[in-house]
Design a protein around this motif. Structure first.
Motif, PDB file in Angstrom:
ATOM      1  N   VAL A  45       0.852  -1.185   0.000  1.00 49.77           N
ATOM      2  CA  VAL A  45       0.000   0.000   0.000  1.00 49.77           C
ATOM      3  C   VAL A  45       0.893   1.241   0.000  1.00 49.77           C
ATOM      4  N   THR A  46       0.683   2.120  -0.951  1.00 49.09           N
ATOM      5  CA  THR A  46       1.457   3.354  -1.034  1.00 49.09           C
ATOM      6  C   THR A  46       0.535   4.538  -0.795  1.00 49.09           C
ATOM      7  N   VAL A  47       0.847   5.322   0.211  1.00 46.99           N
ATOM      8  CA  VAL A  47       0.046   6.523   0.491  1.00 46.99           C
ATOM      9  C   VAL A  47       0.976   7.709   0.728  1.00 46.99           C
ATOM     10  N   ARG A  48       0.416   8.889   0.578  1.00 48.04           N
ATOM     11  CA  ARG A  48       1.183  10.098   0.872  1.00 48.04           C
ATOM     12  C   ARG A  48       1.038  10.436   2.342  1.00 48.04           C
ATOM     13  N   GLY A  50       0.071  12.060   5.549  1.00 46.51           N
ATOM     14  CA  GLY A  50      -1.137  12.822   5.856  1.00 46.51           C
ATOM     15  C   GLY A  50      -2.411  12.182   5.345  1.00 46.51           C
ATOM     16  N   GLU A  51      -2.271  11.244   4.409  1.00 44.85           N
ATOM     17  CA  GLU A  51      -3.468  10.580   3.899  1.00 44.85           C
ATOM     18  C   GLU A  51      -3.804   9.377   4.767  1.00 44.85           C
ATOM     19  N   SER A  52      -4.895   8.681   4.399  1.00 48.96           N
ATOM     20  CA  SER A  52      -5.297   7.487   5.139  1.00 48.96           C
ATOM     21  C   SER A  52      -4.921   6.253   4.347  1.00 48.96           C
ATOM     22  N   ALA A  53      -4.510   5.232   5.091  1.00 50.82           N
ATOM     23  CA  ALA A  53      -4.156   3.963   4.452  1.00 50.82           C
ATOM     24  C   ALA A  53      -5.158   2.906   4.897  1.00 50.82           C
ATOM     25  N   THR A  54      -5.643   2.145   3.943  1.00 49.99           N
ATOM     26  CA  THR A  54      -6.568   1.057   4.265  1.00 49.99           C
ATOM     27  C   THR A  54      -5.831  -0.268   4.074  1.00 49.99           C
ATOM     28  N   LEU A  55      -5.848  -1.078   5.110  1.00 45.45           N
ATOM     29  CA  LEU A  55      -5.207  -2.389   5.041  1.00 45.45           C
ATOM     30  C   LEU A  55      -6.325  -3.427   5.020  1.00 45.45           C
ATOM     31  N   VAL A 105      -1.370   9.249   8.009  1.00 51.27           N
ATOM     32  CA  VAL A 105      -0.172   8.404   7.984  1.00 51.27           C
ATOM     33  C   VAL A 105       1.092   9.267   7.991  1.00 51.27           C
ATOM     34  N   ASP A 106       2.071   8.823   8.755  1.00 54.36           N
ATOM     35  CA  ASP A 106       3.351   9.535   8.778  1.00 54.36           C
ATOM     36  C   ASP A 106       4.475   8.554   8.430  1.00 54.36           C
ATOM     37  N   VAL A 107       5.660   9.105   8.240  1.00 52.58           N
ATOM     38  CA  VAL A 107       6.758   8.265   7.746  1.00 52.58           C
ATOM     39  C   VAL A 107       7.085   7.112   8.688  1.00 52.58           C
ATOM     40  N   TYR A 108       6.919   7.332   9.979  1.00 54.12           N
ATOM     41  CA  TYR A 108       7.271   6.246  10.910  1.00 54.12           C
ATOM     42  C   TYR A 108       6.259   5.095  10.844  1.00 54.12           C
ATOM     43  N   VAL A 132       5.184   5.004   2.590  1.00 52.95           N
ATOM     44  CA  VAL A 132       4.725   6.385   2.794  1.00 52.95           C
ATOM     45  C   VAL A 132       5.538   7.324   1.909  1.00 52.95           C
ATOM     46  N   GLN A 133       4.841   8.095   1.105  1.00 51.70           N
ATOM     47  CA  GLN A 133       5.515   9.057   0.232  1.00 51.70           C
ATOM     48  C   GLN A 133       5.394  10.462   0.812  1.00 51.70           C
ATOM     49  N   VAL A 134       6.425  11.238   0.588  1.00 50.37           N
ATOM     50  CA  VAL A 134       6.412  12.616   1.091  1.00 50.37           C
ATOM     51  C   VAL A 134       6.785  13.558  -0.058  1.00 50.37           C
TER      52      VAL A 134
END
Ligand SMILES: *[C@@H]1O[C@H](CO)[C@@H](O)[C@H](O)[C@H]1NC(C)=O
Ligand SMILES: *[C@@H]1O[C@H](CO)[C@@H](O)[C@H](O)[C@H]1NC(C)=O
Ligand SMILES: *[C@@H]1O[C@H](CO)[C@@H](O)[C@H](O)[C@H]1NC(C)=O
Ligand SMILES: *[C@@H]1O[C@H](CO)[C@@H](O)[C@H](O)[C@H]1NC(C)=O
Ligand SMILES: *[C@@H]1O[C@H](CO)[C@@H](O)[C@H](O)[C@H]1NC(C)=O
Ligand SMILES: *[C@@H]1O[C@H](CO)[C@@H](O)[C@H](O)[C@H]1NC(C)=O
Length: 344
Positions: A45-48, A50-55, A105-108, A132-134
């Protein structure tokens, strides 16, 4: 072992241990493909940021227990939340799907997440990587700089982002030159006046539009007189002497007649000084005005001068013929007598 984020109630932690021992296979055990149709987790899953990730995890009705883990910590076991993180919520716990969502979502948060299920007393896991992309961000860039011609310039542009942004430097004005460095550093040795202007640093990755920032490079150089114009003028008419010079910083001008400096506000005379030229106007030329005039252009890097002659009709047969450049008259070829002195 860490139960990071898990509620610190003793019975719950005991359950965690039991889950680990009895049913949850430790993180790190690869999914055995082939025999295991379930759980079926999605691709990475790739998200930016600050966005939400769905697993999502697909299950079937033989599945009796389900859990989502972040590394070795349980996020959710069935409908029960095991972590304190308010960003983690249960999205679906049905006969076919077991999904959670991570907000903001954050990088950690990047890393492996494991869906763990128990089917007919057999534990199975499936792993998905959260990436996580920034967006690129320029965090450090050189300030505007002023340098003398011939000096060395080093510009720096530091940017962050995920994936690492590509950094380029371009010379964009006064004349766009295009890419001049595909690097965070731009070194210019022996800078010339043509290399002055705006430089743009661009940081780009595929996450969002490139970010750009500009640095202004000012190249100082001593005056250079590019043109000195005189007109032949009969007595009683208007005469103009023009001295054009380029310099950075802008030149200051002074006028001399022979060896004598012309005083400001002298009667019948007007001096106009602009950034690139100085104009000397005689409103009503008299015999005494004829002669050899010298324009001196100076800035802190040096000075230069050019001489020109204000002629009367005695010396000039077609004395009113305007700009010397356009005229082919022999006397005009004598002009101007430019002394491009002390050029660096
Ligand atoms: C998922 O991400 C991991 C870690 O970045 C990588 O090793 C793996 O190849 C990826 N799998 C897929 C299917 O892209
Ligand atoms: C996942 O684990 C990492 C490392 O412990 C932690 O920093 C991060 O906050 C966790 N993310 C979630 C959504 O639990
Ligand atoms: C500029 O760099 C060149 C080459 O690195 C060096 O030889 C020269 O001394 C430098 N000039 C100045 C003013 O630092
Ligand atoms: C120019 O100066 C002369 C002599 O002083 C004078 O006679 C004449 O009227 C002046 N002309 C103008 C246009 O001012
Ligand atoms: C005008 O003056 C300059 C400087 O004083 C001198 O070098 C030049 O020869 C003079 N020109 C003429 C035509 O006398
Ligand atoms: C003009 O330039 C010459 C050559 O450098 C110099 O000798 C002379 O003094 C200058 N004239 C003035 C009025 O500054």
């Amino acid at each position: 072992m860490g139960v990071g984020g898990c509620l610190a109630l003793p019975w719950r932690c005991l359950v965690v241990l039991c889950l680990r021992l009895l049913f949850l296979v430790p993180a790190g055990v690869p999914v055995r493909s082939g025999d295991a149709t379930f759980p079926k987790a999605m691709d990475n899953v790739t998200v930016r940021q600050g966005e939400s990730a769905t697993l999502r995890c697909t299950v079937d009705n033989r599945v009796t227990r389900v859990a989502w883990l972040n590394r070795s910590s349980i996020l959710y076991a069935g409908n029960d939340k095991w972590c304190l993180d308010p960003r983690v919520v249960l999205l679906a716990n049905t006969k076919t799907q077991y999904s959670i969502q991570i907000h903001d979502v954050d990088v950690y948060d990047e890393g492996p997440y494991t869906c763990s299920v128990q089917t007919d007393n057999h534990p199975k896991t499936s792993r998905v990587h959260l990436i996580v992309q920034v967006s690129p961000k320029i965090i450090d860039i050189s300030s505007d700089i002023s340098i003398n011609e011939g000096g060395n310039v080093s510009l720096t542009c530091i940017a962050t982002g995920r994936p690492d942004p590509t950094i380029t430097w371009r010379h964009i004005s006064p004349k766009a030159v295009g890419f001049i460095s595909e690097d965070e550093y731009l070194e210019i040795t022996g800078i010339t006046r043509e290399q002055s202007g705006e430089y743009e640093c661009s940081a780009s990755n595929d996450v969002s539009a490139p970010v750009v920032q500009r640095v202004k490079v000012t190249v100082n150089y001593p005056p250079y007189i590019s043109d000195a114009k005189s007109t032949g003028v009969p007595v009683g008419q208007k005469g103009i002497l023009l001295c054009e010079a380029s310099a950075v910083p802008s030149a200051e001008f002074q006028w001399y007649k022979d060896d004598k400096r012309l005083a400001e506000g002298q009667k019948g005379l007007k001096v106009e000084n602009k950034a690139f030229f100085s104009r000397l106007t005689f409103f009503n030329v008299s015999e005494q005005d004829y002669g050899n005039y010298t324009c001196v252009a100076s800035n802190q890097l040096g000075n230069t001068n050019a001489s020109m002659i204000l002629y009367g009709p005695g010396a000039v047969h077609d004395g009113n013929s305007g700009a010397w450049r356009r005229s082919g008259s022999a006397w005009l070829l004598l002009l101007p007598l430019a002394h491009l002195a002390r050029q660096f």
